[in-house]
Write a protein that holds these residues in place. Structure first.
Motif, PDB file in Angstrom:
ATOM      1  N   TYR A 298       0.830  -1.207   0.000  1.00 41.76           N
ATOM      2  CA  TYR A 298       0.000   0.000   0.000  1.00 41.76           C
ATOM      3  C   TYR A 298       0.867   1.261   0.000  1.00 41.76           C
ATOM      4  O   TYR A 298       0.623   2.194  -0.772  1.00 41.76           O
TER       5      TYR A 298
ATOM      6  N   ASN B 201       2.672   1.817  -3.303  1.00 39.98           N
ATOM      7  CA  ASN B 201       1.747   2.234  -4.353  1.00 39.98           C
ATOM      8  C   ASN B 201       1.373   3.704  -4.205  1.00 39.98           C
ATOM      9  O   ASN B 201       1.280   4.437  -5.192  1.00 39.98           O
TER      10      ASN B 201
ATOM     11  N   TYR C  70       6.277  -1.709  -5.676  1.00 42.77           N
ATOM     12  CA  TYR C  70       4.894  -2.059  -5.308  1.00 42.77           C
ATOM     13  C   TYR C  70       4.411  -3.268  -6.106  1.00 42.77           C
ATOM     14  O   TYR C  70       3.632  -4.082  -5.602  1.00 42.77           O
TER      15      TYR C  70
ATOM     16  N   ASN D 204      -6.489  -5.813  -3.056  1.00 45.89           N
ATOM     17  CA  ASN D 204      -6.281  -4.910  -4.181  1.00 45.89           C
ATOM     18  C   ASN D 204      -7.395  -3.872  -4.255  1.00 45.89           C
ATOM     19  O   ASN D 204      -7.151  -2.698  -4.576  1.00 45.89           O
TER      20      ASN D 204
ATOM     21  N   LYS E  86      -6.750  -1.408  -1.644  1.00 44.42           N
ATOM     22  CA  LYS E  86      -5.595  -0.589  -2.035  1.00 44.42           C
ATOM     23  C   LYS E  86      -6.036   0.581  -2.901  1.00 44.42           C
ATOM     24  O   LYS E  86      -5.530   1.712  -2.749  1.00 44.42           O
TER      25      LYS E  86
ATOM     26  N   VAL F  50      -7.443   3.267  -0.695  1.00 51.12           N
ATOM     27  CA  VAL F  50      -6.387   3.997   0.014  1.00 51.12           C
ATOM     28  C   VAL F  50      -5.666   4.960  -0.927  1.00 51.12           C
ATOM     29  O   VAL F  50      -5.377   6.112  -0.569  1.00 51.12           O
TER      30      VAL F  50
END
Length: 401
Positions: free
Chosen positions: A103, A106, A325, A345, A348, A351
């Motif tokens: 996370y 990314n 990532y 995912n 993610k 976020v």
């Protein structure tokens, strides 16, 4: 001649002799006739020590070990259970760290990638550099034996040509979309990837239950609502995100069909090989598409930033964290089930969207936020539905076997 009445004066030492009833002697004869036994010679009977039979050492050790095992069996079992619990805790902690890195990396990639594109709007060169950074990273790991190098053969390279091509298409299209619209909008459109996956897989002969088809409806509705209400809407950004979905879906489908016989190569090595081959695909095209504008764009970027190192750091961080990532995602996929990975995912994306909105302060309308939430919730439903489909297929395979 010395007479010795054995019945009256028996040597005490004689009592320690062993009695053998099967052997006949003068002593037995005298006792049977109730007569004293006389001997013409002095009789001196030595004291015969008592025979003691000792157990062999390994027998005693074996008995002791059995008694200890019987007495402490519960303790051994509890210690094994405690060790299993500790191992599970350590594994969960390791998995949590991998998810956290996934996370975090990314988020860092999306932030610095967008910052670099804001001052240097040439996504073809930036996408090429990101693949270059990942290629160098993997070559360093292989050269210094920090990670086992895969066995590369001609059939493997031939099988890799298709997935690497589709990965290149997906990556450059996403970068083009990032350069034209807000990062949050690109990620909302990219959440529609399951829709393309179901459609293309159906064309290739796969069948899906009704629950899977119903799960893609909120994805389509949410993405449509988010696109209509997006403040930074751009047709090039929308089309870039859609093409990226197509590219990555075809990469996944083609990888399953062409790389099934190369299961000895793990996910991290596979992604490293794809990165190197994608760089070979992308960079010559990047030079052809926008190479004549790079020098002028570079000077404008330095002038707008003020310090060259600031621009360099943005580009470098975007390249390094792009590979990191993806590396973390492959490591997480090796440790968890596909369903857990899909849910992770999806979270993610939430976020990343929230983080980029806070960093770049993009205006978000209520309907846009609602559409984004509906689309992301649809991807969650899709993950649940496809997981049930896989369980049913696995059960059918077991019955056939």
């Amino acid at each position: 001649m010395i007479s010795l009445n054995l019945s009256a004066s028996l040597n005490p030492g004689l009592t320690r002799t062993r009695h053998n009833p099967t052997r006949f002697s003068p002593l037995h004869a005298a006792a049977a006739a109730d007569k004293p036994f006389s001997c013409q010679y002095p009789l001196s009977l030595p004291q015969i020590p008592t025979l003691q039979i000792r157990e062999k050492p390994f027998l005693s050790i074996l008995k002791r070990s059995r008694s200890v095992a019987a007495a402490t069996g519960g303790e051994f079992e509890s210690s094994e259970e405690a060790a299993a619990k500790e191992n599970k805790k350590a594994k969960n902690l390791q998995l949590g760290i991998v998810f956290g890195l996934w996370y975090f990396q990314n988020i860092v990639f999306n932030i610095f990638n967008k910052k670099a594109l804001n001052v240097f709007p040439y996504p073809w060169l930036l996408a090429s550099f990101q693949l270059f950074a990942g290629s160098v990273w993997m070559l360093v790991l292989w050269s210094f034996k920090l990670y086992p190098c895969p066995k590369i053969s001609k059939p493997f390279i031939v099988a890799l040509l298709g997935p690497a091509l589709f990965h290149t298409v997906g990556h450059i299209s996403a970068c083009v979309s990032f350069s034209k619209v807000a990062v949050s909008f690109t990620h909302v459109i990219k959440s529609a990837e399951p829709v393309f996956s179901v459609i293309f897989s159906s064309f290739l002969g796969d069948t899906y239950p009704l629950a899977v088809w119903l799960s893609i409806l909120p994805i389509v509705m949410g993405c449509s609502l988010a696109a209509v209400t997006e403040v930074s809407f751009n047709l090039g950004g929308l089309s870039g995100a859609m093409i990226s979905n197509v590219g990555f879906v075809l990469r996944n489908i083609y990888s399953k069909r062409s790389l099934q016989s190369f299961k000895e190569i793990d996910g991290l090595n596979l992604y490293g090989c794809i990165s190197i081959l994608s760089l070979v695909y992308l960079f010559p095209v990047a030079v052809f598409v926008e190479g004549s504008q790079w020098v002028q764009g570079y000077h404008k970027a330095i002038a707008s930033v003020g310090k060259p190192w600031t621009f360099y750091s943005w580009v470098l961080l975007s390249g390094v964290f792009y590979h990191l990532y993806n590396q973390s995602s492959y490591q997480a996929l090796d440790e968890i089930s596909p369903l857990t990975f899909s849910v992770g995912n999806t979270m993610k994306r939430v976020v990343v969207i929230v983080s980029t909105v806070l960093v770049f302060r993009n205006p978000v309308r209520p309907l846009n936020a609602l559409g984004s939430a509906i689309a992301i919730f649809g991807t969650f439903l899709y993950s649940q539905a496809t997981a049930k489909k896989k369980k049913i297929e696995a059960g059918d395979d077991d019955k056939k076997n």
